[in-house]
Design a protein around this motif. Structure first.
Motif, PDB file in Angstrom:
ATOM      1  N   PRO A   1     -26.027  -2.361   1.610  1.00  0.00           N
ATOM      2  CA  PRO A   1     -27.779  -1.908   0.912  1.00  0.00           C
ATOM      3  C   PRO A   1     -28.183  -1.061   1.275  1.00  0.00           C
ATOM      4  CG  PRO A   1     -26.832  -3.644   2.870  1.00  0.00           C
ATOM      5  CD  PRO A   1     -25.432  -3.236   2.042  1.00  0.00           C
ATOM      6  N   ASP A   2     -27.529  -0.621   2.930  1.00  0.00           N
ATOM      7  CA  ASP A   2     -28.921   0.568   3.407  1.00  0.00           C
ATOM      8  C   ASP A   2     -28.586   1.977   3.119  1.00  0.00           C
ATOM      9  OD1 ASP A   2     -26.647   0.526   4.655  1.00  0.00           O
ATOM     10  OD2 ASP A   2     -27.279   0.490   7.012  1.00  0.00           O
ATOM     11  N   ARG A   3     -27.047   2.425   1.818  1.00  0.00           N
ATOM     12  CA  ARG A   3     -27.231   3.247   1.208  1.00  0.00           C
ATOM     13  C   ARG A   3     -26.242   3.566   2.677  1.00  0.00           C
ATOM     14  NH1 ARG A   3     -29.424   0.452  -2.098  1.00  0.00           N
ATOM     15  NH2 ARG A   3     -29.754   1.252  -3.701  1.00  0.00           N
ATOM     16  N   ALA A   4     -25.514   3.728   3.918  1.00  0.00           N
ATOM     17  CA  ALA A   4     -24.982   3.924   4.565  1.00  0.00           C
ATOM     18  C   ALA A   4     -23.524   4.553   4.574  1.00  0.00           C
ATOM     19  CB  ALA A   4     -24.786   3.649   6.457  1.00  0.00           C
ATOM     20  N   LEU A   5     -22.977   3.994   4.080  1.00  0.00           N
ATOM     21  CA  LEU A   5     -21.761   4.539   3.151  1.00  0.00           C
ATOM     22  C   LEU A   5     -22.015   5.544   2.029  1.00  0.00           C
ATOM     23  CD1 LEU A   5     -19.789   1.137   3.778  1.00  0.00           C
ATOM     24  CD2 LEU A   5     -20.020   3.102   4.974  1.00  0.00           C
ATOM     25  N   LYS A   6     -21.184   6.802   1.930  1.00  0.00           N
ATOM     26  CA  LYS A   6     -21.047   6.922   1.180  1.00  0.00           C
ATOM     27  C   LYS A   6     -20.298   7.486   0.483  1.00  0.00           C
ATOM     28  CE  LYS A   6     -25.096   8.856   3.081  1.00  0.00           C
ATOM     29  NZ  LYS A   6     -26.278   7.665   2.602  1.00  0.00           N
ATOM     30  N   PRO A   7     -20.346   7.448  -1.391  1.00  0.00           N
ATOM     31  CA  PRO A   7     -18.533   7.999  -1.854  1.00  0.00           C
ATOM     32  C   PRO A   7     -18.411   8.382  -1.486  1.00  0.00           C
ATOM     33  CG  PRO A   7     -21.017   7.079  -3.020  1.00  0.00           C
ATOM     34  CD  PRO A   7     -21.060   7.248  -2.096  1.00  0.00           C
ATOM     35  N   GLY A   8     -17.049   9.110  -1.002  1.00  0.00           N
ATOM     36  CA  GLY A   8     -15.914  10.086  -0.384  1.00  0.00           C
ATOM     37  C   GLY A   8     -15.931   9.840   0.652  1.00  0.00           C
ATOM     38  N   MET A   9     -16.922   9.266   1.243  1.00  0.00           N
ATOM     39  CA  MET A   9     -16.354   8.539   3.442  1.00  0.00           C
ATOM     40  C   MET A   9     -14.471   7.842   3.250  1.00  0.00           C
ATOM     41  SD  MET A   9     -19.726   7.495   4.478  1.00  0.00           S
ATOM     42  CE  MET A   9     -20.611   8.176   5.531  1.00  0.00           C
ATOM     43  N   TYR A  10     -13.904   8.426   4.117  1.00  0.00           N
ATOM     44  CA  TYR A  10     -12.996   7.876   4.767  1.00  0.00           C
ATOM     45  C   TYR A  10     -13.414   6.889   5.602  1.00  0.00           C
ATOM     46  CZ  TYR A  10     -10.238  11.502   2.255  1.00  0.00           C
ATOM     47  OH  TYR A  10     -10.081  12.307   1.291  1.00  0.00           O
ATOM     48  N   ALA A  11     -12.464   6.352   5.608  1.00  0.00           N
ATOM     49  CA  ALA A  11     -12.123   4.508   6.140  1.00  0.00           C
ATOM     50  C   ALA A  11     -10.804   4.586   7.246  1.00  0.00           C
ATOM     51  CB  ALA A  11     -13.053   3.565   6.016  1.00  0.00           C
ATOM     52  N   THR A  12     -10.614   3.669   8.094  1.00  0.00           N
ATOM     53  CA  THR A  12      -9.362   3.326   8.223  1.00  0.00           C
ATOM     54  C   THR A  12      -8.940   1.473   8.682  1.00  0.00           C
ATOM     55  OG1 THR A  12      -8.915   4.991   9.662  1.00  0.00           O
ATOM     56  CG2 THR A  12      -7.536   3.255  10.382  1.00  0.00           C
ATOM     57  N   VAL A  13      -8.220   1.653   7.870  1.00  0.00           N
ATOM     58  CA  VAL A  13      -8.157   0.056   7.298  1.00  0.00           C
ATOM     59  C   VAL A  13      -6.692  -0.238   7.453  1.00  0.00           C
ATOM     60  CG1 VAL A  13      -7.708  -1.781   4.541  1.00  0.00           C
ATOM     61  CG2 VAL A  13      -9.513   0.541   4.946  1.00  0.00           C
ATOM     62  N   THR A  14      -6.788  -1.478   8.347  1.00  0.00           N
ATOM     63  CA  THR A  14      -5.214  -2.391   8.672  1.00  0.00           C
ATOM     64  C   THR A  14      -5.509  -3.688   7.489  1.00  0.00           C
ATOM     65  OG1 THR A  14      -6.142  -1.839  10.784  1.00  0.00           O
ATOM     66  CG2 THR A  14      -4.954  -3.739  10.396  1.00  0.00           C
ATOM     67  N   LEU A  15      -4.416  -3.633   6.946  1.00  0.00           N
ATOM     68  CA  LEU A  15      -3.832  -5.274   6.363  1.00  0.00           C
ATOM     69  C   LEU A  15      -2.798  -5.985   7.093  1.00  0.00           C
ATOM     70  CD1 LEU A  15      -3.556  -2.799   2.617  1.00  0.00           C
ATOM     71  CD2 LEU A  15      -5.683  -4.347   3.750  1.00  0.00           C
ATOM     72  N   THR A  16      -3.650  -6.768   6.389  1.00  0.00           N
ATOM     73  CA  THR A  16      -2.166  -7.464   7.091  1.00  0.00           C
ATOM     74  C   THR A  16      -2.179  -9.169   6.029  1.00  0.00           C
ATOM     75  OG1 THR A  16      -4.235  -8.287   9.441  1.00  0.00           O
ATOM     76  CG2 THR A  16      -2.659 -10.056   8.984  1.00  0.00           C
ATOM     77  N   GLY A  17      -0.572  -8.800   6.797  1.00  0.00           N
ATOM     78  CA  GLY A  17       0.013 -10.115   5.256  1.00  0.00           C
ATOM     79  C   GLY A  17       0.596 -11.337   5.708  1.00  0.00           C
ATOM     80  N   GLY A  18       0.329 -11.731   4.975  1.00  0.00           N
ATOM     81  CA  GLY A  18       0.893 -13.365   5.199  1.00  0.00           C
ATOM     82  C   GLY A  18       2.322 -13.347   5.788  1.00  0.00           C
ATOM     83  N   GLU A  19       2.677 -15.130   6.283  1.00  0.00           N
ATOM     84  CA  GLU A  19       3.763 -14.557   6.599  1.00  0.00           C
ATOM     85  C   GLU A  19       4.702 -15.348   5.591  1.00  0.00           C
ATOM     86  OE1 GLU A  19       3.406 -18.000   9.991  1.00  0.00           O
ATOM     87  OE2 GLU A  19       3.171 -16.295  11.183  1.00  0.00           O
ATOM     88  N   THR A  20       6.429 -15.013   5.861  1.00  0.00           N
ATOM     89  CA  THR A  20       7.405 -15.222   5.335  1.00  0.00           C
ATOM     90  C   THR A  20       7.206 -16.573   5.694  1.00  0.00           C
ATOM     91  OG1 THR A  20       9.199 -13.638   6.559  1.00  0.00           O
ATOM     92  CG2 THR A  20       7.890 -12.912   5.004  1.00  0.00           C
ATOM     93  N   ALA A  21       8.605 -16.968   4.622  1.00  0.00           N
ATOM     94  CA  ALA A  21       9.299 -18.410   5.112  1.00  0.00           C
ATOM     95  C   ALA A  21      10.049 -17.799   6.142  1.00  0.00           C
ATOM     96  CB  ALA A  21       9.731 -18.564   4.286  1.00  0.00           C
ATOM     97  N   PRO A  22      11.053 -18.760   7.275  1.00  0.00           N
ATOM     98  CA  PRO A  22      11.546 -18.592   8.134  1.00  0.00           C
ATOM     99  C   PRO A  22      13.511 -18.348   8.194  1.00  0.00           C
ATOM    100  CG  PRO A  22      10.260 -20.781   8.990  1.00  0.00           C
ATOM    101  CD  PRO A  22       9.902 -20.340   7.300  1.00  0.00           C
TER     102      PRO A  22
END
Length: 567
Positions: free
Chosen positions: A336-357
């Motif tokens: 909303p405040d335009r603080a993020l600019k197109p072309g910027m990089y970010a570090t992302v941590t994706l958490t996958g769901g649990e598998t069957a035992p």
């Protein structure tokens, strides 16, 4: 380490090679002789101190009790009691019935400690994985609009004259002069005056239809109702037409200047709403199995320490970048405040769901040979056996086992390559000997003697062993030719059948740096360590003159194969 392994290798070789020995049955054993077709595995070879020639050693031994004691350097020496070798003076080592089982390796406790064998329990548990990757902020493609006139002309005035300008819906963007537009306005004014003259007559309806047609034409050219009303009231055609912003946003592309001639359909400006951005995440193909629409994403900004926010995968793209081996995942991020600019990089941590035992093992317990996956089971009391498994997903240092394990077993997590190498040798020799080791009786030394000769205790030897499931050499111009590949932890093929007295050409090719087999040696045929450069074929020519088995191995004596020579 090589010195420590030699006793183990000779012990395993003894068990397999000696499994086919025979002696003439005693007169009181006619029934046994008939049942085994002349096979009596209970005779002694060369006697050691404390043993008597021709005596049966430990008939019907239990799994835990040694069948006999032997010298690891001189396997023809056997004794029913511990002692020292009469030839070299080394301590005799025990040989148990379980060691004769195909693929089972038995190691004494001292050797286990010296080579650093460690084990872990197979656990049945679900796996979950967190994937840390990078992403780029991009413009929301669903919030991009283009400003394109529907009539040709010239730009008289440019109200927004630079990229990056922020506009609101309805703000003027540019004014254009179009002769076609002027003539259409005049047609509209003429239709209005004609309708006024025919008011109250039979031709009024037709005149009104002309007025409506001219008005629609102006509307189709994006002239607003207010502009058309102003034209009707003033009665004078407008020289220029002003185009207004169709939506709020930022000018991300400007392709026009004042005075420029333009044509209908030409894109002059592009507006993008940057209040919501797309975070495009790179996901490597080996991590795609953990990704789903809705997978939680934790986003951190490296250029703003301490700033992070959460989101979820909104879309997974169907294509893969062949250069980076990554697929794209999309997260919609409020801005909303335009603080993020197109072309910027970010570090992302994706958490996958649990598998069957499912059963899981540590990653270091898995041996991958390219075509197989193997774990080494610890059977207890120094016994080990390789087991083929089907691995699944891996996370947190553990790997799913889809087939091959049930849970609760003990698997080796270190030094398993050494154990697997010895197990391969034992299996190869057992297979070559036609499975005689499976009878359960004590093996003799006769199997290591060529046909027509005698064992050390004077009894005749067996005929040549049965056909082995080994790779056959291809004969070219009277030469046996075999190509042997080194891939990771194995020679392929690792069992090769050759004919005695026929020249043989062994062509070795190493395909990976991740192996100890940077050279190869065949001690039994007088071939010393020969370097194996990466991706280069190295030819070794030999002419085997005797029946038997000859081991070829890497310079560290860890990866091994067997040459089976028969007449």
């Amino acid at each position: 380490m090589n010195t420590l392994l030699h006793p183990l290798a000779f012990a395993v070789l003894l068990l397999a090679l000696a499994a086919c020995g025979t002696d003439q049955p005693a007169s009181g054993d006619a029934h046994t002789a008939d049942a085994h077709a002349g096979h009596d595995h209970d005779r002694l070879a060369t006697s050691a101190p404390g043993s008597r020639a021709g005596e049966v050693l430990n008939p019907r031994s239990t799994d835990d009790a040694p069948l006999y004691w032997t010298c690891s350097m001189h396997p023809q020496v056997r004794s029913e009691e511990p002692g020292t070798c009469p030839i070299c003076g080394m301590d005799l080592v025990p040989v148990r019935q379980t060691a004769a089982s195909e693929g089972v390796v038995e190691i004494d406790p001292v050797t286990i400690q010296n080579i650093g064998v460690r084990t872990a329990t197979v656990r049945v548990e679900p796996l979950s994985r967190s994937v840390r990757t990078t992403g780029r902020f991009e413009v929301n493609e669903q919030a991009v609009v283009a400003v394109s006139p529907k009539v040709g002309g010239w730009v008289e005035r440019l109200h927004v004259d630079y990229e990056g300008a922020r506009v609101r819906a309805g703000d003027p963007l540019l004014s254009i002069y179009s002769p076609e537009l002027v003539s259409t306005q005049e047609e509209y004014l003429l239709a209005l005056r004609h309708a006024e003259r025919l008011a109250g007559t039979a031709g009024e309806a037709d005149a009104r239809r002309l007025v409506d047609a001219a008005r629609r034409r102006l509307a189709y050219w994006d002239i607003s109702d207010q502009q058309i009303e102003h034209l009707a009231q003033s009665g004078t055609p407008m020289k220029t037409l002003t185009l207004y912003a169709p939506a709020s946003g930022t000018v991300t592309r400007k392709q026009v200047v004042e005075g420029q001639q333009i044509r209908a359909g030409q894109t002059l400006l592009e507006l993008a709403d940057l209040s919501r951005l797309w975070l495009m995440i790179d996901v490597y193909e080996q991590d795609l199995a953990w990704m789903r629409i809705g997978t939680p994403a934790e986003v951190a900004l490296p250029y703003q320490p301490g700033t992070s926010f959460s989101g979820r995968i909104d879309y997974l793209y169907d294509t893969l970048d062949s250069a980076t081996r990554t697929a794209r995942a999309r997260v919609i991020v409020p801005n909303p405040d335009r603080a993020l600019k197109p072309g910027m990089y970010a570090t992302v941590t994706l958490t996958g769901g649990e598998t069957a035992p499912m059963p899981t093992v540590p990653e270091e317990a898995l041996i991958r040979t390219g075509t197989r996956a193997v774990v080494i089971l610890a059977l207890g009391q120094g016994r080990f056996r390789p087991v083929d498994v089907t691995p699944g997903l891996h996370a947190g240092g553990r790997v799913q086992i889809l087939e091959g394990l049930a849970g609760g077993e003990q698997v080796v997590t270190s030094a398993q390559f050494l154990i697997d190498s010895e197990a391969r040798l034992a299996s190869a020799v057992n297979a070559m000997m036609g499975g005689h080791a499976g009878h359960g009786a004590a093996p003799t030394a006769a199997a290591s003697v060529a046909p027509g000769e005698s064992t050390t205790d004077g009894h005749p030897a067996h005929e040549a062993p049965a056909e082995a499931p080994a790779a056959l050499a291809r004969v070219q111009d009277g030469v046996q030719v075999v190509r042997i590949d080194i891939t990771g932890a194995a020679f392929e093929p690792s069992q090769i059948r050759l004919r005695k007295g026929v020249p043989a050409r062994l062509v070795f090719t190493r395909h990976t740096d991740r192996t100890c087999a940077t050279d190869v040696m065949i001690p039994g045929l007088g071939v010393d360590a020969t370097p194996l450069p990466l991706h280069e074929s190295v030819t070794i020519e030999v002419t085997p003159q005797e029946d038997g088995t000859f081991t070829f191995a890497c310079g560290m004596d860890m990866i091994k194969g067997v040459l089976v020579v028969t007449s």
